[in-house]
Design a protein around this motif. Structure first.
Motif, mmCIF file in Angstrom:
data_model
loop_
_atom_site.group_PDB
_atom_site.id
_atom_site.type_symbol
_atom_site.label_atom_id
_atom_site.label_comp_id
_atom_site.label_asym_id
_atom_site.label_seq_id
_atom_site.Cartn_x
_atom_site.Cartn_y
_atom_site.Cartn_z
ATOM 1 N N ALA A 154 0.847 -1.190 0.000
ATOM 2 C CA ALA A 154 0.000 0.000 0.000
ATOM 3 C C ALA A 154 0.886 1.244 0.000
ATOM 4 O O ALA A 154 2.103 1.161 0.202
ATOM 5 C CB ALA A 154 -0.914 0.006 1.219
ATOM 6 N N SER A 155 0.284 2.382 -0.221
ATOM 7 C CA SER A 155 1.057 3.626 -0.219
ATOM 8 C C SER A 155 1.539 3.925 1.196
ATOM 9 O O SER A 155 0.851 3.653 2.194
ATOM 10 C CB SER A 155 0.208 4.783 -0.736
ATOM 11 O OG SER A 155 -0.746 5.188 0.220
ATOM 12 N N LEU A 156 2.723 4.512 1.290
ATOM 13 C CA LEU A 156 3.271 4.863 2.596
ATOM 14 C C LEU A 156 2.419 5.934 3.276
ATOM 15 O O LEU A 156 2.334 5.994 4.502
ATOM 16 C CB LEU A 156 4.709 5.343 2.448
ATOM 17 C CG LEU A 156 5.712 4.314 1.903
ATOM 18 C CD1 LEU A 156 7.128 4.879 1.937
ATOM 19 C CD2 LEU A 156 5.643 3.009 2.693
ATOM 20 N N MET A 160 -19.395 -2.789 2.719
ATOM 21 C CA MET A 160 -18.313 -3.748 2.815
ATOM 22 C C MET A 160 -17.015 -2.962 2.902
ATOM 23 O O MET A 160 -16.512 -2.448 1.900
ATOM 24 C CB MET A 160 -18.285 -4.692 1.614
ATOM 25 C CG MET A 160 -17.269 -5.820 1.791
ATOM 26 S SD MET A 160 -17.095 -6.890 0.348
ATOM 27 C CE MET A 160 -16.147 -5.825 -0.754
ATOM 28 N N LEU A 161 -16.469 -2.864 4.099
ATOM 29 C CA LEU A 161 -15.242 -2.085 4.288
ATOM 30 C C LEU A 161 -14.038 -2.775 3.666
ATOM 31 O O LEU A 161 -13.181 -2.124 3.068
ATOM 32 C CB LEU A 161 -14.971 -1.869 5.780
ATOM 33 C CG LEU A 161 -16.000 -1.095 6.585
ATOM 34 C CD1 LEU A 161 -15.476 -0.865 7.992
ATOM 35 C CD2 LEU A 161 -16.304 0.239 5.916
ATOM 36 N N ILE A 206 -16.813 5.847 8.633
ATOM 37 C CA ILE A 206 -16.008 5.412 9.775
ATOM 38 C C ILE A 206 -15.105 4.266 9.326
ATOM 39 O O ILE A 206 -15.449 3.504 8.425
ATOM 40 C CB ILE A 206 -16.881 4.964 10.965
ATOM 41 C CG1 ILE A 206 -17.871 3.885 10.533
ATOM 42 C CG2 ILE A 206 -17.632 6.156 11.554
ATOM 43 C CD1 ILE A 206 -18.679 3.312 11.695
ATOM 44 N N TYR A 207 -13.926 4.173 9.946
ATOM 45 C CA TYR A 207 -12.971 3.113 9.614
ATOM 46 C C TYR A 207 -12.687 3.078 8.108
ATOM 47 O O TYR A 207 -12.653 2.010 7.487
ATOM 48 C CB TYR A 207 -13.466 1.739 10.081
ATOM 49 C CG TYR A 207 -14.011 1.728 11.482
ATOM 50 C CD1 TYR A 207 -13.220 2.118 12.560
ATOM 51 C CD2 TYR A 207 -15.322 1.356 11.742
ATOM 52 C CE1 TYR A 207 -13.724 2.126 13.854
ATOM 53 C CE2 TYR A 207 -15.832 1.359 13.029
ATOM 54 C CZ TYR A 207 -15.025 1.744 14.082
ATOM 55 O OH TYR A 207 -15.542 1.747 15.357
ATOM 56 N N ASP A 208 -12.482 4.248 7.512
ATOM 57 C CA ASP A 208 -12.269 4.337 6.066
ATOM 58 C C ASP A 208 -10.863 3.861 5.723
ATOM 59 O O ASP A 208 -9.868 4.463 6.129
ATOM 60 C CB ASP A 208 -12.472 5.778 5.606
ATOM 61 C CG ASP A 208 -12.487 5.892 4.083
ATOM 62 O OD1 ASP A 208 -12.258 4.871 3.403
ATOM 63 O OD2 ASP A 208 -12.716 7.005 3.582
ATOM 64 N N LEU A 209 -10.779 2.773 4.966
ATOM 65 C CA LEU A 209 -9.491 2.203 4.558
ATOM 66 C C LEU A 209 -9.319 2.251 3.051
ATOM 67 O O LEU A 209 -8.474 1.543 2.494
ATOM 68 C CB LEU A 209 -9.397 0.743 5.043
ATOM 69 C CG LEU A 209 -9.571 0.528 6.546
ATOM 70 C CD1 LEU A 209 -9.598 -0.966 6.862
ATOM 71 C CD2 LEU A 209 -8.460 1.215 7.325
ATOM 72 N N SER A 210 -10.086 3.098 2.380
ATOM 73 C CA SER A 210 -10.078 3.096 0.917
ATOM 74 C C SER A 210 -8.736 3.509 0.328
ATOM 75 O O SER A 210 -8.444 3.176 -0.820
ATOM 76 C CB SER A 210 -11.190 4.007 0.378
ATOM 77 O OG SER A 210 -11.068 5.321 0.885
#
Length: 245
Positions: free
Chosen positions: A37-39, A139-140, A210-214
């Motif tokens: 993933a990106s740093l 679906m997170l 909430i809990y955004d991991l996009s």
């Protein structure tokens, strides 16, 4: 006779909500997909005592526990990121999702594992295993992988040291009462691996309020593993007490 304060480990004091370790797990099923993933994304979710590992390595993990002596049956998913603490490379879990009533408070109160409630869709569609983590109708995180070749557990990237940050706020709102760096590397013992296989995997992250991991959308994949095992989960280790200084 009143309950001595030095015998209280959690509440309710007369009958704690969850039993203390050790907890025994039977036939737990783990699904791992490794990716880069990106740093910037990794740095966003790291407490300031860590810095992202330059390789941007991450792991999306899905697991299903059909039987646990302390918590019953539950499902779980984890985002784990590779990072550096005082010159040592290890892994940190910024968020862990579960559908368990008792494992969530136990994980947070004992180890500092950032467990939050979610719903799950876990299963197999022909040769693909899938783990869908759902919060608020979204679906997170979706994890999908194959297991078409035999593998050895030694082939898997090391997930150690495995760090957590245990934080408990003060009741008066003035900061925290507990702020500790915890290592859960040696928590699992008596591991008996029944199945270990490898294949290809993909991970999907969707936006959420909430809990955004996009921003963890994978830049590159490094393969997938599937493991079935029995184990015992024990106490962790306090590496550093930030409030003691």
């Amino acid at each position: 006779m009143a309950i001595p304060l030095d015998q209280i480990t959690s509440m309710p004091a007369f009958s704690p909500y969850f039993p203390p370790p050790p907890a025994r797990y039977r036939n737990a099923k783990f699904q791992y997909v490794y990716f880069r993933a990106s740093l910037e994304a990794i740095d966003r979710v790291l407490p300031e005592c860590f810095e992202p590992s330059p390789d941007g390595m991450c792991a999306a993990i899905g697991l299903s526990v059909p039987w646990c002596s302390s918590y019953g049956a539950f499902d779980e998913s984890v985002l784990s990121v590779k990072c550096v603490y005082e010159g040592t490379e290890g892994w940190f879990a910024p968020v862990v999702f579960l559908n368990s009533k008792s494992s969530i408070p136990a994980g947070r109160e004992i180890y500092g594992t950032p467990k939050v409630h979610a719903d799950f869709e876990i299963g197999f569609d022909e040769r693909v295993m899938y783990t869908n983590t759902l919060v608020g109708g979204t679906m997170l995180m979706g994890v999908r992988s194959t297991m078409h070749r035999p593998a050895d557990a030694d082939e898997m990237p090391s997930g150690n040291p495995a760090w957590r940050i245990k934080a408990i706020p003060r009741a008066d709102g003035n900061g925290v009462d507990v702020l500790q760096l915890i290592d859960v590397t040696n928590t699992p013992t008596d591991q008996v691996i029944h199945v270990c296989r490898a294949g290809d995997g993909v991970v999907q992250f969707n936006p959420s309020p909430i809990y955004d991991l996009s921003d963890f959308t994978p830049l590159k994949y490094f393969g997938a593993f599937y493991v079935e095992l029995d184990m015992t989960e024990n106490w962790g280790e306090i590496v550093k007490d930030f409030l003691a200084e």
